[in-house]
Design an enzyme around this catalytic site. Structure first.
Site, PDB file in Angstrom:
ATOM      1  N   LYS A  46       0.838  -1.196   0.000  1.00 12.48           N
ATOM      2  CA  LYS A  46       0.000   0.000   0.000  1.00 12.48           C
ATOM      3  C   LYS A  46       0.879   1.253   0.000  1.00 12.48           C
ATOM      4  O   LYS A  46       0.633   2.203  -0.739  1.00 12.48           O
ATOM      5  CB  LYS A  46      -0.893  -0.021   1.241  1.00 12.48           C
TER       6      LYS A  46
ATOM      7  N   ASP B 261      -1.081   7.270   9.887  1.00 17.21           N
ATOM      8  CA  ASP B 261      -0.334   6.409  10.800  1.00 17.21           C
ATOM      9  C   ASP B 261       0.464   7.195  11.831  1.00 17.21           C
ATOM     10  O   ASP B 261       0.865   6.648  12.859  1.00 17.21           O
ATOM     11  CB  ASP B 261       0.604   5.491  10.007  1.00 17.21           C
TER      12      ASP B 261
ATOM     13  N   SER C 275     -10.447  -2.768   7.658  1.00 19.96           N
ATOM     14  CA  SER C 275      -9.832  -1.568   7.083  1.00 19.96           C
ATOM     15  C   SER C 275      -8.438  -1.340   7.667  1.00 19.96           C
ATOM     16  O   SER C 275      -8.019  -1.999   8.633  1.00 19.96           O
ATOM     17  CB  SER C 275     -10.699  -0.335   7.350  1.00 19.96           C
ATOM     18  N   HIS C 276      -7.742  -0.395   7.097  1.00 23.33           N
ATOM     19  CA  HIS C 276      -6.382  -0.089   7.513  1.00 23.33           C
ATOM     20  C   HIS C 276      -6.291   0.187   9.008  1.00 23.33           C
ATOM     21  O   HIS C 276      -5.433  -0.354   9.717  1.00 23.33           O
ATOM     22  CB  HIS C 276      -5.884   1.132   6.723  1.00 23.33           C
ATOM     23  N   MET C 277      -7.192   1.033   9.519  1.00 20.53           N
ATOM     24  CA  MET C 277      -7.133   1.411  10.930  1.00 20.53           C
ATOM     25  C   MET C 277      -7.536   0.259  11.859  1.00 20.53           C
ATOM     26  O   MET C 277      -7.043   0.175  12.983  1.00 20.53           O
ATOM     27  CB  MET C 277      -8.003   2.638  11.187  1.00 20.53           C
TER      28      MET C 277
END
Length: 547
Positions: free
Chosen positions: A353, A484, A503-505
């Site tokens: 990513k 991040d 999801s990413h978080m």
């Protein structure tokens, strides 16, 4: 609204090779546009996201992994400036390619009806609605709507996809080869003496085919292992503590960002840090957002400490139990192979990513160069469409370019001013939803089994104000990898308006053992965003306001 009605009616019609008599639209389903570009993105953000991902790249990846080819149907549509996922097309793209039409229709009818009844599932599609791979709970889920023979056919095809991804691993090798090509091609493009529009054309093409598609493949692999992990956890074969230990043992990008920053700070030389992570920007697809290099001092806290990597070990008796279960279900891989692969692909999903977002940063650089050549103001860059720039690569002479672009910017700016005032629901089921809808409360995705109590602090996505986030519960509308830096502070918890269970978080909070509610929805977000203090209990799914 007349034009919207016409467009909505057209999208409801039967499509060639697409199962389903109707569709609904979600802004938080597959590829989650509300989280990644917002509910009212700029023209550049919207066009770049669709060009790189939702027009075709997402579908190419699905076909490579054994799912149905739904091209040329795009995944995302735009309704009055708001991006939505076409759920019918999305669900079709997760059907195994050789699954017969009759079974496919039963699957689509059941899942679409269930979503229409349970609106809160639209950000949990792959966990609670549709089987997109095989796990140890798949049979009991599928048996609810398919007969014994149909269930066996469907599950065997899902099993083939799952076994190929984890046992054979040929797809993983292909994705890694593409990512190597992404790096080499990017360096070649950067060193070529070409106009900004020429470079943009080649940067987009390279990013799409050698960056986005392999990332999508790694994300698919990471989802499959996550789904199996969750099924093992639901059956209490691995407990919550073991699941947390597994995530904390993965080589984390967040840990590397934090620790490399501390090493650079100690040396008083941030060259290595910025060389590796300087391209990252909160709101990845927004040219207005400054990246880590451009806004370095405003992102990172002063009181950082090293984040240690955890350890993960299972008892021999549990390893034998998992091996037995995998064998009973016809899965060809064993426990060791599964966990080794899971660690690898979850880490690679995050690193890939970051790799393809380097190209997005380079695209923005070239757009800024072009704007200087054409004397276009910085404020107007977000109104440019990347699709127009790609078209101009071989369709316009330079002396006409400034006039054409400025006219398009003017039209787009006016349209944005109008559509920005229009509000639609997160899930659109029929045309009446355009006129009136109820702001309902959806249950968010509770991450970890931890709890916390503390002061709530909001991060404003528009300017990323410098705030001390230590010992705070952070709340934000949505957060992509550019956010991040949040985890370089010792935050107590995280709440987002948009986002899904995978999801990413969500992954970040699992890795760092931070209690979080991801994707609480518009109604609950507005209820708590101006609160002073919150109590968050993820195990019991409790979120309380204390003012």
């Amino acid at each position: 609204f007349i034009n919207i009605k016409k467009k909505f009616s057209k999208l409801q019609k039967t499509l060639p090779d697409i199962i389903g008599k109707y569709t609904v639209f979600s802004n938080m389903a597959d590829w989650n546009p509300a989280e990644m570009i917002g509910v009212k993105p700029s023209n550049l953000s919207l066009s770049l996201y669709s060009e790189l991902i939702t027009d075709e790249a997402w579908a190419i990846q699905r076909t490579l992994y054994g799912y149905k080819d739904v091209r040329p149907n795009p995944l995302m549509v735009t309704i009055a400036g708001s991006p939505y996922i076409d759920v019918r097309v999305d669900f079709n793209s997760f059907l195994p390619v050789s699954l017969d039409k009759k079974i496919s229709e039963k699957i689509l009818n059941y899942t679409m009806k269930k979503l229409s009844i349970n609106n809160g599932l639209h950000d949990k599609v792959e966990f609670e609605l549709l089987e997109t791979c095989y796990d140890i709970n798949s049979k009991q889920n599928v048996d609810k709507y398919l007969n014994k023979k149909e269930s066996k056919i469907y599950l065997n095809l899902l099993k083939q996809i799952t076994n190929r991804v984890i046992f054979k691993q040929d797809l993983l090798r292909t994705e890694l080869d593409k990512l190597k090509k992404l790096d080499s091609e990017l360096e070649n493009i950067k060193n070529l003496h070409m106009s900004p529009i020429q470079k943009i054309y080649f940067l987009v093409n390279n990013c799409k085919h050698n960056g986005v598609i392999p990332f999508a493949g790694l994300a698919r692999s990471a989802f499959i292992v996550t789904k199996i992990l969750k099924s093992l956890n639901l059956k209490n074969i691995i407990n919550n503590k073991e699941l947390q230990n597994f995530y904390s043992s993965i080589d984390s990008v967040t840990r590397d960002i934090n620790n490399l920053y501390l090493i650079s700070k100690k040396k008083n030389n941030y060259k290595d840090f910025l060389s590796k992570y300087g391209h990252i920007r909160p709101s990845t697809y927004s040219i207005d957002s400054l990246n880590y290099s451009e806004n370095f001092k405003k992102f990172f806290g002063k009181n950082l400490s090293y984040i240690k990597k955890g350890t993960f070990n299972l008892k021999n008796s549990k390893i034998k139990q998992i091996n037995k279960i995998f064998k009973q279900h016809g899965l060809k891989f064993n426990c060791d192979t599964f966990f080794d692969f899971a660690k690898k692909v979850i880490f690679l999903r995050e690193t890939s990513k970051l790799k393809f977002t380097i190209s997005i940063n380079e695209i923005f650089k070239e757009i800024r160069k072009l704007s200087r050549e054409l004397n276009i103001s910085k404020e107007n860059l977000k109104h440019i469409s990347i699709k127009d720039l790609l078209y101009y690569y071989n369709n316009l002479e330079t002396d006409k370019l400034k006039k054409t672009i400025n006219q398009k910017i003017k039209n787009c700016r006016h349209q944005f001013q109008v559509t920005d005032k229009i509000e639609f629901p997160n899930l659109i089921k029929n045309f009446n939803d355009f006129y009136v809808f109820e702001k309902t409360s959806f249950e968010g995705n509770f991450i970890t089994v931890n709890e916390c109590y503390g002061e709530l602090i909001k991060i404003d996505k528009k300017n990323n104000n410098k705030k001390n986030l230590n010992n705070k519960i952070v709340i934000i509308e949505s957060a992509d990898p550019g956010y991040d830096y949040i985890f370089t502070y010792k935050i107590k918890g995280l709440i987002t308006k948009y986002g899904g269970a995978n999801s990413h978080m969500s992954i970040r909070c699992m890795e760092l053992n931070i209690p979080a509610v991801i994707g609480i929805g518009r109604f609950d977000y507005e209820k708590i965003v101006n609160s002073n203090n919150l109590y968050l209990n993820c195990k019991d799914k409790i979120l309380k306001i204390f003012n």
